[in-house]
Design an enzyme around this catalytic site. Structure first.
Site, PDB file in Angstrom:
ATOM      1  N   SER A 226      44.072  37.047 109.840  1.00  0.00           N
ATOM      2  CA  SER A 226      43.250  36.707 108.680  1.00  0.00           C
ATOM      3  C   SER A 226      42.628  35.344 108.923  1.00  0.00           C
ATOM      4  O   SER A 226      43.249  34.466 109.533  1.00  0.00           O
ATOM      5  CB  SER A 226      44.120  36.675 107.413  1.00  0.00           C
ATOM      6  OG  SER A 226      43.441  36.024 106.359  1.00  0.00           O
TER       7      SER A 226
ATOM      8  N   HIS B  84      55.195  63.331  96.470  1.00  0.00           N
ATOM      9  CA  HIS B  84      54.511  62.789  95.282  1.00  0.00           C
ATOM     10  C   HIS B  84      54.778  61.288  95.141  1.00  0.00           C
ATOM     11  O   HIS B  84      54.723  60.738  94.041  1.00  0.00           O
ATOM     12  CB  HIS B  84      54.949  63.515  94.000  1.00  0.00           C
ATOM     13  CG  HIS B  84      54.857  65.001  94.099  1.00  0.00           C
ATOM     14  ND1 HIS B  84      53.672  65.687  93.971  1.00  0.00           N
ATOM     15  CD2 HIS B  84      55.821  65.942  94.352  1.00  0.00           C
ATOM     16  CE1 HIS B  84      53.890  66.985  94.120  1.00  0.00           C
ATOM     17  NE2 HIS B  84      55.173  67.171  94.361  1.00  0.00           N
TER      18      HIS B  84
END
Length: 476
Positions: free
Chosen positions: A309, A185
């Protein structure tokens, strides 16, 4: 009124008229090198070559089985010449067949005429009526697709999956002993090892591969509505079901004895479902690896000269796994659609399967492309052991599970004061960070037996990995 930019756009040279032809789809353009091996099995040209192969082998089979009065047995030279029509099928033959189809407006009939043209040169001109004998187009098509799908899966997809799994298994072995904080979780949980978590995917993906390796590929050759009606009209004494079965099995396929005009395509739906399931498991791996990269558990090895990038020079992006995710999703969209469409046909025949099957290469192509990207991406990963260790060392509260479980065992053994172990650990640890000192102080005040207390006091999060390393090596 048109803007100057709009006007300029309207006056551009049309790329649709460029020579050589510019690919519309990414698989035949940007990603061609990764999927090119599929062209030999699932392209339009490959389908036509397989059709020629099926027609030629049926011709040979009928002669050698002597199914019709007056049929000669073929010599080895005759058979070699006939099979040479298939092996010689190249660019010139593709163009010739295309020209014939432009006249017939029927792809399988064009194949029949293409073969018949060559029989005079082989000394077999009198046997032209035997080409496509008693066949409906789907007798040829279903076998051609079955051969093409089988060879594409066995010769391209499965080797690509094996190469990816080899790299993944090596990573699982390399990281088998690297302790890692688990997250259930998204929250800190009982530690594992990085290798064990990777090995889970190795095991799952390997199981799907074994299912795919065992796939049956079905075929039929029983006429216009699956009744052998034309066959019996021409040769009523022949055992046509046995002749058909032996022919299909000689092609390396399994015989489907009962069909409509089409082979029912159930085997295709089966294998597409298995490959789609493999794709989904692999997609889960890509998401997990991407996430591990995001939190620094993996460092990416920069590729010399590559740009991460266009504006941020420091970046090394996990593009291989992102690319794989997208292509797996596209592959599954097509595989799911094919699996749903192909198992239905109106009455004895409709053409939905014909249009659908032309996308098989695209469906498998996106999966092969994803496999290629994952294989390359795995080679660019380096395990960041210091980052993983620091993350684990910051979460001593995960030992709460071990402590409360030992307390339960102590209670069963009769050690006093072991009441409500879960609640006591919950009060200490839930929503709180607990360091080694606080945890050891807590353990020291529990009144455990000496052996149990010593065992817990010596335990660290990095050592609380159970059999993870063993499981990784045994099953990964």
């Amino acid at each position: 009124m048109l803007t100057s930019a709009h006007s300029a756009a309207q006056n551009r040279v049309s790329l649709a008229d460029a020579e050589p032809t510019i690919a519309l789809g990414a698989l035949d353009g940007r990603y061609r090198p990764a999927v090119a091996p599929l062209v030999d099995h699932l392209s339009e040209a490959a389908l036509n070559r397989n059709r020629i192969h099926i027609e030629v082998e049926w011709f040979i089979h009928l002669c050698q089985q002597q199914v019709l009065p007056g049929l000669p047995r073929l010599t080895d030279e005759d058979i070699e010449g006939l099979r040479g029509i298939v092996t010689a099928f190249g660019p010139e033959e593709i163009a010739e067949l295309g020209a014939i189809e432009a006249q017939t407006v029927h792809d399988v009939k064009a194949v029949e005429y293409f073969i018949a043209r060559r029989l005079d040169g082989l000394g077999l001109g009198e046997l032209k009526p035997l080409v496509h004998f008693a066949c409906t187009s789907e007798d040829i098509n279903n076998l051609s697709y079955a051969v093409g799908i089988r060879d594409a899966v066995q010769q391209v997809w499965l080797p690509a999956a094996a190469a990816m799994l080899e790299g993944l298994s090596a990573l699982a072995e390399h990281a088998a002993d690297v302790p890692m904080l688990s997250r259930t979780h998204g929250q800190p949980a009982t530690p594992s090892t990085l290798g064990k978590e990777i090995a889970v995917f190795v095991h799952r993906l390997g199981r799907q591969v074994r299912r795919i390796e065992q796939q049956e590929y079905l075929g039929k050759i029983n006429g216009a509505t699956g009744t052998y009606a034309a066959h019996l009209a021409a040769a009523p004494d022949a055992d046509w079901p046995s002749i058909a079965e032996s022919f299909v099995e000689k092609l390396g396929l399994s015989f489907n004895p009962l069909t409509t005009q089409i082979e029912s395509h159930d085997f295709q739906a089966e294998i597409y479902a298995d490959i789609a399931r493999f794709n989904r498991i692999l997609h889960g791996l890509c998401v997990d690896v991407w996430s591990y990269i995001s939190i620094g558990f993996f460092k990416q090895i920069p590729v010399a000269g590559a740009t991460g990038s266009s504006t941020m020079p420091h970046k090394v992006n996990p593009i291989r796994f992102e690319n794989a995710e997208a292509n797996l999703e596209i592959s599954n969209a097509l595989l799911d659609a094919l699996g749903a469409t192909l198992v239905e046909s109106r009455w004895q025949r409709d053409l939905t399967d014909s249009s659908g099957q032309r996308n098989i290469g695209t469906a498998l192509g996106h999966s092969v492309l994803a496999l290629s990207n994952v294989t390359k991406g795995l080679k660019q990963l380096d395990v960041a052991e210091q980052t993983i260790a620091a993350d684990l060392d910051a979460n001593w509260e995960v030992l709460g599970e071990a402590i409360q479980t030992v307390m339960r065992a102590e209670a069963i053994a009769g050690t006093p004061g072991m009441e409500d172990p879960y609640e006591r650990l919950k009060e200490l640890t839930r929503g709180r960070r607990v360091d080694a000192e606080k945890l050891q102080e807590f353990v020291g005040g529990l009144g455990l037996s000496p052996g149990a207390e010593a065992r817990l006091k010596s335990l660290t999060p990095a050592e609380y990995t159970g059999l993870a390393a063993h499981l990784a090596r045994r099953f990964g």
